[in-house]
Every structure is written in C-alpha cells, then in structure tokens.
Design a protein around this motif. Structure first.
Motif, PDB file in Angstrom:
ATOM      1  N   ASP A   2       0.853  -1.186   0.000  1.00  0.00           N
ATOM      2  CA  ASP A   2       0.000   0.000   0.000  1.00  0.00           C
ATOM      3  C   ASP A   2       0.889   1.236   0.000  1.00  0.00           C
ATOM      4  O   ASP A   2       1.710   1.415   0.908  1.00  0.00           O
ATOM      5  N   ILE A   3       0.723   2.074  -1.006  1.00  0.00           N
ATOM      6  CA  ILE A   3       1.567   3.266  -1.114  1.00  0.00           C
ATOM      7  C   ILE A   3       0.993   4.465  -0.362  1.00  0.00           C
ATOM      8  O   ILE A   3       1.689   5.446  -0.136  1.00  0.00           O
TER       9      ILE A   3
ATOM     10  N   SER B  35      -3.269  19.579 -12.794  1.00  0.00           N
ATOM     11  CA  SER B  35      -4.670  19.473 -12.375  1.00  0.00           C
ATOM     12  C   SER B  35      -4.882  18.206 -11.557  1.00  0.00           C
ATOM     13  O   SER B  35      -4.128  17.231 -11.686  1.00  0.00           O
ATOM     14  N   TRP B  36      -5.900  18.229 -10.709  1.00  0.00           N
ATOM     15  CA  TRP B  36      -6.233  17.058  -9.899  1.00  0.00           C
ATOM     16  C   TRP B  36      -6.659  15.897 -10.797  1.00  0.00           C
ATOM     17  O   TRP B  36      -6.281  14.753 -10.559  1.00  0.00           O
ATOM     18  N   LYS B  37      -7.397  16.198 -11.844  1.00  0.00           N
ATOM     19  CA  LYS B  37      -7.864  15.154 -12.763  1.00  0.00           C
ATOM     20  C   LYS B  37      -6.679  14.437 -13.431  1.00  0.00           C
ATOM     21  O   LYS B  37      -6.635  13.206 -13.471  1.00  0.00           O
ATOM     22  N   SER B  38      -5.714  15.180 -13.935  1.00  0.00           N
ATOM     23  CA  SER B  38      -4.568  14.542 -14.579  1.00  0.00           C
ATOM     24  C   SER B  38      -3.698  13.807 -13.559  1.00  0.00           C
ATOM     25  O   SER B  38      -3.127  12.760 -13.853  1.00  0.00           O
TER      26      SER B  38
ATOM     27  N   ILE C 264      -1.667   8.572 -11.254  1.00  0.00           N
ATOM     28  CA  ILE C 264      -1.403   7.602 -10.192  1.00  0.00           C
ATOM     29  C   ILE C 264      -2.266   6.351 -10.311  1.00  0.00           C
ATOM     30  O   ILE C 264      -1.902   5.310  -9.780  1.00  0.00           O
ATOM     31  N   THR C 265      -3.370   6.437 -11.032  1.00  0.00           N
ATOM     32  CA  THR C 265      -4.197   5.252 -11.255  1.00  0.00           C
ATOM     33  C   THR C 265      -3.455   4.250 -12.123  1.00  0.00           C
ATOM     34  O   THR C 265      -3.498   3.052 -11.885  1.00  0.00           O
ATOM     35  N   THR C 266      -2.751   4.753 -13.121  1.00  0.00           N
ATOM     36  CA  THR C 266      -2.012   3.875 -14.023  1.00  0.00           C
ATOM     37  C   THR C 266      -0.534   3.795 -13.647  1.00  0.00           C
ATOM     38  O   THR C 266       0.190   2.978 -14.171  1.00  0.00           O
TER      39      THR C 266
END
Length: 164
Positions: A6-7, A72-75, A80-82
């Motif tokens: 877990d990071i 941006s928060w979206k980018s 971090i998702t990928t």
C-alpha cells in the motif's frame, strides 16, 4: 519479485484541523492536503493563476521540499491510477517494500526515528509507524528551524512541540 504494498497511509481524517499548519511557511496559506503516502509525504493542492486553477504538489517531508506533481487534480488522478510517469521518489517504494512486514494501523504512516536531514538513513531500521499528524507536524517544525542554515552546518539542538 514484484511485491504489492500500500503506497498510501490508512488515514481518514486528513481534513480535520489544519494538517499543513507546520508547513505553511513553505506551502502557503491556500494549500490543502489531499493524500498522504505510507512514508509520510504529502500531495496537496493549491489554487493559483488568473483562472484559479488547482495545481497538485508533492511535499517530501523528509527533504523539506515541494515540487509540482500535476497541473490538475484530474490529470494527477489519472497518472497515479495507471502509475504512468510517476517519479519513484514520491512513494519511496524500495523502502516501503522493506517495511512491508510492518502494518500501518488507521491514522499512521512510517516516520524516521532520526530524520535524514539530521543524518538518519533511508533504511528499514530507521523507520517505525507513528501518528501521521505528529509526523507531519514535527517534520514541518524541524525543517522550518533549519531552512536557512548553510549545508553542512552542525546542528546542536532543535526544539519541537507536539501539537494536540
């Protein structure tokens, strides 16, 4: 060997109080904490520019340094998702793998017993789980006290106060 760890720290109360109070001297008054890594480092957002855009920054609490993580928060979330293009120092993954035999309980992150800035090492034996709020507060106080010292200056004493 590819080990899953877990990071992020298991923390649910980041929004309570002013988590960045001890770091305001560095992050500014309009910074707001969003994520805490298992190693006690912080991702925060700050609105800036003519269009008041929310930028994402990484605060390395061990080094006392801030860097732009994303525009941006979206980018940032997509990154971090990928885990595409994520700098390795953000999560201190090798050290985190070494520490994987220790579990973090709710509200804790790993913190150095002797901070690297004071000669501590980035090795398993120098880290233990502590309250995330204590880690963030004390590391901010420490870095504020030494921020203007020339590199290599001997540090004879520091004064830290645990905020409750």
């Amino acid at each position: 060997m590819n080990q899953e760890v877990d990071i992020f720290a298991p923390v649910t109360d980041l929004g309570k109080g002013d988590a960045l109070e001890a770091w305001r001297w560095l992050v500014g008054k309009n910074a707001s904490i969003r994520l805490l890594t298992a190693m006690g480092d912080i991702f925060f957002v700050r609105r800036q520019g003519i269009f008041n855009r929310e930028r994402v920054y990484f605060l390395d609490t061990g080094a006392g340094q801030v860097e732009l993580a994303s525009k941006s928060w979206k980018s940032f979330r997509a990154m971090i998702t990928t885990m595409d293009s994520v700098p390795g120092h953000w999560f201190k993954y090798r050290l985190l793998v070494e520490l994987s035999d220790q579990s973090l309980t709710e509200g804790c992150c790993f913190s150095p017993k002797k901070p690297p800035i004071l000669g501590g090492c980035y090795k398993k034996e120098n880290y233990n789980p502590v309250s995330w709020a204590v880690h963030v507060d004390l590391s901010g106080q420490l870095h504020e006290q030494i921020k203007d010292l020339p590199s290599g200056t001997p540090i004879n004493s520091i004064s830290l106060e645990v905020q409750e």
